[in-house]
Design a protein around this motif. Structure first.
Motif, mmCIF file in Angstrom:
data_model
loop_
_atom_site.group_PDB
_atom_site.id
_atom_site.type_symbol
_atom_site.label_atom_id
_atom_site.label_comp_id
_atom_site.label_asym_id
_atom_site.label_seq_id
_atom_site.Cartn_x
_atom_site.Cartn_y
_atom_site.Cartn_z
ATOM 1 N N TRP A 95 0.765 -1.340 0.063
ATOM 2 C CA TRP A 95 0.135 -0.031 0.069
ATOM 3 C C TRP A 95 0.781 1.393 0.088
ATOM 4 O O TRP A 95 0.341 2.446 0.104
ATOM 5 C CB TRP A 95 -0.938 0.119 1.280
ATOM 6 N N GLY A 96 1.934 1.137 -0.077
ATOM 7 C CA GLY A 96 2.971 2.135 0.136
ATOM 8 C C GLY A 96 2.847 3.221 1.194
ATOM 9 O O GLY A 96 2.942 2.773 2.282
ATOM 10 N N ASP A 97 2.654 4.576 1.052
ATOM 11 C CA ASP A 97 2.746 5.601 2.074
ATOM 12 C C ASP A 97 1.031 5.825 2.496
ATOM 13 O O ASP A 97 0.751 6.534 3.234
ATOM 14 C CB ASP A 97 3.070 6.872 1.653
ATOM 15 N N ASN A 98 0.151 4.743 1.991
ATOM 16 C CA ASN A 98 -1.088 4.574 2.623
ATOM 17 C C ASN A 98 -1.806 6.178 2.263
ATOM 18 O O ASN A 98 -2.673 6.470 2.726
ATOM 19 C CB ASN A 98 -1.079 4.691 4.065
ATOM 20 N N TRP A 99 -1.407 6.423 1.106
ATOM 21 C CA TRP A 99 -2.343 7.810 0.453
ATOM 22 C C TRP A 99 -2.135 7.601 -1.204
ATOM 23 O O TRP A 99 -1.094 7.678 -1.464
ATOM 24 C CB TRP A 99 -1.652 9.033 1.020
ATOM 25 N N ASN A 100 -3.025 7.108 -1.782
ATOM 26 C CA ASN A 100 -3.263 7.379 -3.147
ATOM 27 C C ASN A 100 -2.235 6.409 -3.889
ATOM 28 O O ASN A 100 -1.802 6.484 -4.782
ATOM 29 C CB ASN A 100 -3.059 8.827 -3.733
ATOM 30 N N LEU A 101 -1.748 5.335 -3.034
ATOM 31 C CA LEU A 101 -0.882 4.269 -3.425
ATOM 32 C C LEU A 101 0.445 5.090 -3.767
ATOM 33 O O LEU A 101 1.382 4.283 -4.507
ATOM 34 C CB LEU A 101 -1.386 3.677 -4.900
ATOM 35 N N GLU A 102 0.798 6.374 -3.449
ATOM 36 C CA GLU A 102 2.287 6.696 -3.342
ATOM 37 C C GLU A 102 3.224 5.986 -2.573
ATOM 38 O O GLU A 102 2.873 5.490 -1.387
ATOM 39 C CB GLU A 102 2.297 8.175 -2.903
#
Length: 389
Positions: free
Chosen positions: A232-239
């Motif tokens: 999920w990356g940084d848990n924002w918009n898959l960033e």
């Protein structure tokens, strides 16, 4: 930095029951529309799309966002912050996706920093990196070759540092800190997550930091996300730009301070976080691990042993390990025009430098070199002394 409680009475910024001010000015209105089910509903509709692009009493004069809107707000905002934090330093940036501007008048508050953001647009939005191909976001044309790509980024970053100007258009000097930059760690289809090989990320970061050093620019990297994951990356918009992830951590931090880091050798490199004087030159050669910093000392830097007025050089262990199998760090320090001492800390060394009397002549500088083991004992062997920066 401390905590301060303002507005102790909890007064709301909004007036109960008041109509939206922009609706009062006719910028938008609620209109009745009939839906596909035949029901009539009210929805907002923009009536004056150019309302904020012109002055009400001077409709032919062009509005500049930073100068005419953001700056007055910042001046007021700073006055409120300084009422409770008199010595606060404020970071400011204009429209991150619009025209680059930074207008500040001589009468405006001091203690402000140009913290404009910068990204390698092609790498960020394509989630891929190539040393030989990029895209110029200004001309929207392809750029081929590492030298041309480096020159493009240098041009763009220098332009950010040169942004500040007065209301009359004259250039002014304001400290610049690139308030945000970084790279997608999930580039190239998350290949590094599968292989554990972050050398491509290190190569990209090394190029950016080489430019920062050459321009004497400070920067902050986006980002450190403690709960980052490969999925999920940084848990924002898959960033996924975090320098650290639990999914990359294989050892406890007490055993390996860098475990969990991504592209560590790209961003964790020698530099001078504290300079007691004026920086003149910074250079790090990633291939040879040769580092050089040259500065013009101020009067307090001659107080040998006074750590409050020493220039500090950060030397991360990772670049100076004798081999990947053993945790033995070895490097030499050569100082021209000064004296030094060093301290060992977890994962790093700090070299403290003071100027000696020979550096008190006008325009004289102190030169610090970090040399890897076996490189040689004299800095002059690798780079001739420059009398003029």
């Amino acid at each position: 930095t401390g905590r301060y409680r303002a507005n102790r009475g909890g007064v709301s910024a909004w007036t109960d029951g008041a109509e939206d001010v922009w609706r009062q000015h006719g910028v938008w209105e609620l209109v009745e529309v009939q839906g596909s089910d035949g029901k009539v509903e009210r929805e907002p509709r923009l009536l004056q799309p150019d309302y904020f692009c012109r002055f009400p009493f001077h409709p032919t004069e062009q509005v500049q966002f930073f100068r005419d809107y953001l700056r007055p707000f910042m001046v007021l905002y700073i006055s409120k912050i300084r009422a409770v934090m008199p010595h606060a330093i404020l970071f400011a940036e204009g429209d991150g996706f619009g025209e680059k501007e930074f207008v500040w008048d001589d009468q405006d508050p001091g203690g402000i920093v140009n913290a404009s953001h910068w990204y390698d647009g092609y790498t960020l939005f394509s989630a891929s990196y190539s040393a030989s191909f990029s895209v110029d976001v200004t001309s929207r044309r392809p750029v081929f070759g590492s030298k041309r790509i480096c020159a493009m980024h240098t041009r763009d970053l220098r332009a950010i540092a040169d942004l500040p100007q007065t209301l009359s258009g004259e250039k002014i000097t304001i400290p610049t800190l690139i308030g945000e930059f970084g790279i997608p760690m999930n580039m190239n289809g998350k290949r590094a997550f599968k292989t554990g090989d972050f050398r491509l990320h290190e190569r990209a970061l090394s190029m950016y930091y080489d430019i920062f050093d050459a321009l004497q620019l400070h920067s902050t990297q986006w980002n450190y996300c403690a709960d980052n994951s490969n999925e999920w990356g940084d848990n924002w918009n898959l960033e996924d730009l975090s320098l650290f992830s639990r999914d990359q951590q294989t050892r406890d931090h007490t055993l390996d301070i860098n475990s969990g880091g991504r592209g560590v050798l790209g961003f964790c490199r020698p530099f001078a976080p504290v300079v007691c004087g004026e920086p003149r030159r910074t250079l790090f050669k990633d291939k040879t691990k040769f580092f050089e910093h040259e500065y013009r000392p101020n009067a307090r830097n001659f107080e040998f042993g006074n750590f409050a007025h020493a220039t500090e050089i950060f030397v991360p262990d990772g670049h100076y390990l004798l081999s990947s199998e053993i945790s033995v760090v070895q490097f030499d320090v050569v100082v021209e025009g000064g004296r030094f001492t060093k301290r060992q800390l977890p994962g790093r060394h700090v070299v403290y430098v003071w100027a000696d009397p020979s550096a008190c002549a006008p325009q004289a500088t102190v030169r610090v070199c970090i040399l890897p083991a076996g490189f040689g004992s004299s800095a002059a062997q690798v780079s001739p002394k420059r009398t003029k920066p």
